[in-house]
Design a protein around this motif. Structure first.
Motif, PDB file in Angstrom:
ATOM      1  N   TYR A   1       0.827  -1.216   0.000  1.00 14.04           N
ATOM      2  CA  TYR A   1       0.000   0.000   0.000  1.00 14.04           C
ATOM      3  C   TYR A   1       0.858   1.260   0.000  1.00 14.04           C
ATOM      4  CZ  TYR A   1      -3.394   3.472   1.684  1.00 14.04           C
ATOM      5  OH  TYR A   1      -4.187   4.595   1.830  1.00 14.04           O
ATOM      6  N   ASN A   2       1.856   1.308   0.856  1.00 14.41           N
ATOM      7  CA  ASN A   2       2.703   2.495   0.924  1.00 14.41           C
ATOM      8  C   ASN A   2       3.562   2.655  -0.319  1.00 14.41           C
ATOM      9  OD1 ASN A   2       2.479   3.968   3.686  1.00 14.41           O
ATOM     10  ND2 ASN A   2       2.452   1.808   4.243  1.00 14.41           N
TER      11      ASN A   2
ATOM     12  N   LYS B   1       1.150   3.938  -3.040  1.00 10.40           N
ATOM     13  CA  LYS B   1       0.849   5.355  -2.777  1.00 10.40           C
ATOM     14  C   LYS B   1       2.013   6.245  -3.189  1.00 10.40           C
ATOM     15  CE  LYS B   1      -0.156   5.915   1.493  1.00 10.40           C
ATOM     16  NZ  LYS B   1      -0.496   6.683   2.713  1.00 10.40           N
TER      17      LYS B   1
ATOM     18  N   LYS C   1       2.251   6.554  -6.954  1.00  9.71           N
ATOM     19  CA  LYS C   1       1.235   7.436  -7.529  1.00  9.71           C
ATOM     20  C   LYS C   1       1.487   8.900  -7.191  1.00  9.71           C
ATOM     21  CE  LYS C   1      -2.476   4.053  -7.783  1.00  9.71           C
ATOM     22  NZ  LYS C   1      -3.842   3.677  -7.404  1.00  9.71           N
ATOM     23  N   GLN C   2       2.132   9.129  -6.038  1.00  7.39           N
ATOM     24  CA  GLN C   2       2.359  10.496  -5.601  1.00  7.39           C
ATOM     25  C   GLN C   2       3.468  11.169  -6.397  1.00  7.39           C
ATOM     26  OE1 GLN C   2       0.517  12.029  -2.702  1.00  7.39           O
ATOM     27  NE2 GLN C   2       1.221  13.666  -4.039  1.00  7.39           N
TER      28      GLN C   2
ATOM     29  N   LEU D   1      -3.052  12.752  -2.668  1.00  7.94           N
ATOM     30  CA  LEU D   1      -3.876  11.743  -3.321  1.00  7.94           C
ATOM     31  C   LEU D   1      -5.338  11.919  -2.908  1.00  7.94           C
ATOM     32  CD1 LEU D   1      -1.711   8.502  -2.949  1.00  7.94           C
ATOM     33  CD2 LEU D   1      -1.842  10.057  -4.886  1.00  7.94           C
TER      34      LEU D   1
ATOM     35  N   GLN E   1      -8.054   7.619  -5.190  1.00  8.93           N
ATOM     36  CA  GLN E   1      -6.710   7.057  -5.355  1.00  8.93           C
ATOM     37  C   GLN E   1      -6.309   6.202  -4.151  1.00  8.93           C
ATOM     38  OE1 GLN E   1      -4.918  10.941  -6.278  1.00  8.93           O
ATOM     39  NE2 GLN E   1      -4.130  10.056  -8.194  1.00  8.93           N
ATOM     40  N   HIS E   2      -6.700   6.651  -2.944  1.00 10.15           N
ATOM     41  CA  HIS E   2      -6.445   5.833  -1.754  1.00 10.15           C
ATOM     42  C   HIS E   2      -7.219   4.525  -1.849  1.00 10.15           C
ATOM     43  CE1 HIS E   2      -5.138   9.554   0.717  1.00 10.15           C
ATOM     44  NE2 HIS E   2      -4.091   8.763   0.549  1.00 10.15           N
TER      45      HIS E   2
ATOM     46  N   SER F   1      -5.530   2.253  -4.469  1.00  4.97           N
ATOM     47  CA  SER F   1      -4.237   1.784  -3.944  1.00  4.97           C
ATOM     48  C   SER F   1      -4.443   0.652  -2.948  1.00  4.97           C
ATOM     49  CB  SER F   1      -3.487   2.930  -3.269  1.00  4.97           C
ATOM     50  OG  SER F   1      -3.193   3.960  -4.177  1.00  4.97           O
TER      51      SER F   1
ATOM     52  N   GLU G   1      -7.444   7.163   5.929  1.00  8.50           N
ATOM     53  CA  GLU G   1      -6.645   8.259   5.376  1.00  8.50           C
ATOM     54  C   GLU G   1      -7.436   9.573   5.379  1.00  8.50           C
ATOM     55  OE1 GLU G   1      -3.572   8.180   4.640  1.00  8.50           O
ATOM     56  OE2 GLU G   1      -2.977   6.182   3.986  1.00  8.50           O
TER      57      GLU G   1
END
Length: 324
Positions: free
Chosen positions: A117-118, A121, A124-125, A132, A136-137, A140, A218
């Motif tokens: 996940y991280n 993320k 994508k960032q 995000l 998007q979260h 992901s 998030e």
């Protein structure tokens, strides 16, 4: 693995944001360069601690989830009656049947989930100034969940089988599996790879649970820090982390619980279903809507504190490892 995952030019949404990502293999290499072992260790730590503390409630949840009226199944009047009955007949060992694959599965699942996940993320960032979005979260978390499930599904099958060995503590002859490795070997020997991946399809649908949970978590953190006029990545105190984790978990669990019933019934060794639709048809015909929510109360009672423990341990372990 899906064709999209094998195609490095279509690894994840947003790849077009960086020109270099269109080169063969560049996307995958860049994604793995953003992986941090600290997230794996922190997630694994949280999953193991929460599972050891709350496994008996997981056992209760699964036994209720598969209670479809078969005569061989014990009859329980509620959560405490189930725990009291198992304790009286089999002792502490009975309440912790299936704990080994549960610890392995939960530790690996949380560790891999945070790990993927991280990394996703961060991928994508890159090249994106704005934070995000909730969508998007969500995506992901769903992608991380699918990768994690593919790697851990055999462990969850063995956990379900071990948890459903009724009265095994009273009469050893009723013990079909001696432990996690014995279960893995026997399932593979008698049912092949499909046996180890029973429940994978509803489990894949169930990645929506983790996706909704992480999206809510998030967004809650971001909105709370915005309310305090602080940067979105500002660390919270333990009580704030626990509150965010609890609210996000209850939201996700309530929205997606039926897939857990379907998955548990597909993995159950005492009944045979031809697939997801067969489970849904028979459950609906014999038990109605209530059948899809059996075991939800012990599940919420278990997963909420489990999630709080996991996220609290994760946030603190990852902070320690990343900033030591």
């Amino acid at each position: 693995m899906s064709p999209a995952a094998r195609d490095s030019t279509a690894v994840l949404p947003g790849a077009a944001e960086c020109p270099n990502r269109s080169l063969p293999g560049t996307g995958l290499r860049r994604l793995f360069s953003l992986v941090k072992y600290e997230n794996l260790v922190a997630g694994l730590s949280g999953g193991v601690v929460s599972t050891l503390v709350l496994h008996p409630l997981d056992l209760v949840k699964i036994r209720f989830a598969v209670s479809d009226g078969l005569d061989l199944r014990p009859k329980y009047n509620g959560i405490f009656h189930c725990m009291r009955t198992v304790w009286r007949q089999e002792g502490l060992r009975g309440l912790y049947q299936g704990v080994t694959p549960n610890v392995w599965g939960a530790g690996a699942s949380w560790g891999l989930y945070f790990f993927f996940y991280n990394a996703i993320k961060a991928y994508k960032q890159e090249g994106q100034q704005a934070e995000l979005s909730a969508t998007q979260h969500l995506v992901s978390a769903a992608q991380a969940g699918a990768l994690t499930l593919f790697l851990t599904n055999p462990i969850w099958v063995t956990k379900t089988r071990l948890v459903l060995q009724y009265d095994a503590g009273i009469d050893p002859s009723k013990r079909q599996y001696r432990g996690m490795l014995d279960a893995l070997v026997k399932i593979y020997r008698h049912e092949g790879v499909p046996g180890l991946y029973r429940g994978f399809v509803p489990g894949l649908l169930g990645t929506s649970h983790g996706a909704l949970q992480f999206m809510a978590y998030e967004e809650l953190k971001r909105e709370f820090n915005k309310y305090r006029s602080l940067p979105s990545e500002t660390k919270l105190n333990p009580l704030e982390y626990i509150t965010m984790a609890a609210v996000s978990k209850i939201f996700a669990a309530s929205a997606t619980y039926p897939y857990q019933v379907i998955r548990a019934r597909l993995q159950d060794q005492h009944n045979k279903y031809s697939g997801v639709m067969d489970v849904m048809r028979r459950t609906w015909r014999n038990e109605g809507v209530r059948g899809f929510y059996k075991g939800m109360v012990p599940n919420v009672i278990r997963v909420t504190p489990a999630c709080c423990i996991t996220f609290l341990v994760y946030e603190n372990v990852s902070r320690f490892l990343l900033h030591k």
